[in-house]
Design a protein around this motif. Sequence first.
Motif, PDB file in Angstrom:
ATOM      1  N   ARG A 134       3.475   5.141   1.371  1.00  0.00           N
ATOM      2  CA  ARG A 134       3.857   4.161   0.364  1.00  0.00           C
ATOM      3  C   ARG A 134       5.306   4.395  -0.052  1.00  0.00           C
ATOM      4  N   ASP A 135       6.240   3.856   0.742  1.00  0.00           N
ATOM      5  CA  ASP A 135       7.665   3.956   0.451  1.00  0.00           C
ATOM      6  C   ASP A 135       8.274   2.609   0.057  1.00  0.00           C
ATOM      7  N   GLY A 136       7.442   1.591  -0.097  1.00  0.00           N
ATOM      8  CA  GLY A 136       7.937   0.315  -0.580  1.00  0.00           C
ATOM      9  C   GLY A 136       8.443  -0.617   0.503  1.00  0.00           C
ATOM     10  N   LEU A 137       9.077  -1.694   0.054  1.00  0.00           N
ATOM     11  CA  LEU A 137       9.505  -2.795   0.914  1.00  0.00           C
ATOM     12  C   LEU A 137      10.939  -3.189   0.580  1.00  0.00           C
ATOM     13  N   ILE A 138      11.764  -3.310   1.622  1.00  0.00           N
ATOM     14  CA  ILE A 138      13.160  -3.716   1.473  1.00  0.00           C
ATOM     15  C   ILE A 138      13.338  -5.101   2.091  1.00  0.00           C
ATOM     16  N   HIS A 139      14.058  -5.968   1.397  1.00  0.00           N
ATOM     17  CA  HIS A 139      14.526  -7.222   1.983  1.00  0.00           C
ATOM     18  C   HIS A 139      16.044  -7.164   2.056  1.00  0.00           C
ATOM     19  N   TRP A 189      14.593  -3.964  -3.273  1.00  0.00           N
ATOM     20  CA  TRP A 189      13.500  -3.055  -2.893  1.00  0.00           C
ATOM     21  C   TRP A 189      12.421  -3.121  -3.954  1.00  0.00           C
ATOM     22  N   THR A 190      11.184  -3.089  -3.509  1.00  0.00           N
ATOM     23  CA  THR A 190      10.049  -2.983  -4.419  1.00  0.00           C
ATOM     24  C   THR A 190       9.160  -1.826  -3.982  1.00  0.00           C
ATOM     25  N   PRO A 191       8.649  -1.049  -4.944  1.00  0.00           N
ATOM     26  CA  PRO A 191       7.742   0.046  -4.575  1.00  0.00           C
ATOM     27  C   PRO A 191       6.343  -0.431  -4.230  1.00  0.00           C
ATOM     28  N   HIS A 192       6.048  -1.710  -4.468  1.00  0.00           N
ATOM     29  CA  HIS A 192       4.687  -2.218  -4.305  1.00  0.00           C
ATOM     30  C   HIS A 192       4.400  -2.628  -2.862  1.00  0.00           C
ATOM     31  N   CYS A 193       4.473  -1.674  -1.965  1.00  0.00           N
ATOM     32  CA  CYS A 193       4.152  -1.942  -0.559  1.00  0.00           C
ATOM     33  C   CYS A 193       3.886  -0.620   0.138  1.00  0.00           C
ATOM     34  N   ALA A 194       2.898  -0.617   1.026  1.00  0.00           N
ATOM     35  CA  ALA A 194       2.588   0.573   1.814  1.00  0.00           C
ATOM     36  C   ALA A 194       2.612   0.225   3.292  1.00  0.00           C
ATOM     37  N   ARG A 195       3.033   1.184   4.088  1.00  0.00           N
ATOM     38  CA  ARG A 195       2.995   1.028   5.542  1.00  0.00           C
ATOM     39  C   ARG A 195       1.652   1.529   6.059  1.00  0.00           C
TER      40      ARG A 195
END
Length: 468
Positions: A134-139, A189-195
């Motif tokens: 769980r390192d989040g999501l970058i656009h 970036w949002t922390p609300h995302c997991a790989r």
Amino acid sequence: MTPRTLTSPTFVNGDVSFWHRSIGMPGRRASLDSNLAVDVAIVGGGLTGLWTAYYLKKSRPDLDIAILEREFVGFGASGRNGGWMSAEPVGQFRRYAKSRGVEAARDLQRAMFEAVDESVAVAQQEGFDDDLVRDGLIHVATNAAQLSRARHHLDEMKQQGWGAEDVFELDPRELSERIRVDGVQGGYWTPHCARVHPAKYTRGLGDVVETLGVRIFESTTAVQVEPRRVTTTQGTVRAGYVVEALEGYTLSLKGKARKLLPMNSSMVITEPLGDTVLDEIGWTGGELVGDVAHSFTYMHRTADGRIAIGGRGVPYNFRSSFDLNGRTADSAVAQLQHRLVELFPSLRDTRLEHTWSGVLGAPRDWCASVNFDREAGILSAGGYVGHGLSGTNLSGRILRDLILGKDTALTRLPLVGRHARNWEFEPIRWIGATALYAAYRHADNREYATNDPSTNWAAKVANLVSGR
């Protein structure tokens, strides 16, 4: 940015997905071999069906539940996706707000945050969290128009319930500390995302559900759902409740050909890149990465150091046809090759190992729904518009509450009881989908050529026509 071409690769095309191939194709569970009577019959062995079964069994261990799957657990989108467990909404905030009010739409956004938390927590508790990070999501925005859209979207997100700790705007320097994308002008970036590794995750949940006592019948094709009955090629299943959980494969049921558009999403994946290359592009964490182009691409750095990149490619085939095993059109592979090297020029000599495609279910209003015909005992869920890894968990808990007759905050969310009109007849929908994505590609090309901060007119027209 000038597109480059990767060295001519020799890769596997199709074979369901790299995710399944990387851990070995599963053996098949037994198929249904006679008529059956159960409390709950679930049509579809993807994440919607598995989560529904999981939460029902946890709440009511006495329930007799059967899952009916044409191929094997996770064969469809659940085992082919980009591995983004994101809190981005399963539909358009403005549409949910229009139908049920702004606060209800914000409740749905908060429920998506919770769905990510819940999905990660259950995986860790039940032991199917391999490769989950769980390192989040970058656009990232790589031209002026994309940067304008990203900033506008950030303003919208704040109005929709994203707080100061939920999303962070990043300048090029801040982005380069996480990943070095060629030509980047900004992003967020949002922390609300997991790989996640989709095949490991879905198969793991399937094993847990089976351990709880749910019967899973594979190689069993459902052809029609009627009140409290499912007709399959192997026999008839009678049930107090029937859950349709087929997402992009809903068209396989009698009378459902135009309910959801089976939209192609294609992926390619590189060979393992090694620490030197990964250090050069600065992508050493588990963040997921997407761009802000109209023909959106999404990326995943795997646990073994590969980069997977996906996009719509050829978004729709005439009469909703698609290759069941995931063979990808050459033009889609070429588009993804070019985009990978546009973003990371140092990968121009990198070899691809696998390409595959799958379908997601797109409703006519681009909003997910959960519906319940109480008199007929038929429930359905789907239309996650690309955010199904978390959206399925939310739907599974909603379906549980509806079946158990509970009035909860979940059953009052605005995706419950939402009905979109059917898609147009052919050839209108094929002409429309083809023209729209051609317009988006044209808009992307013009935005790069001009670096004008305004969104290109072709994309504006396409958005207006499509309702996106």
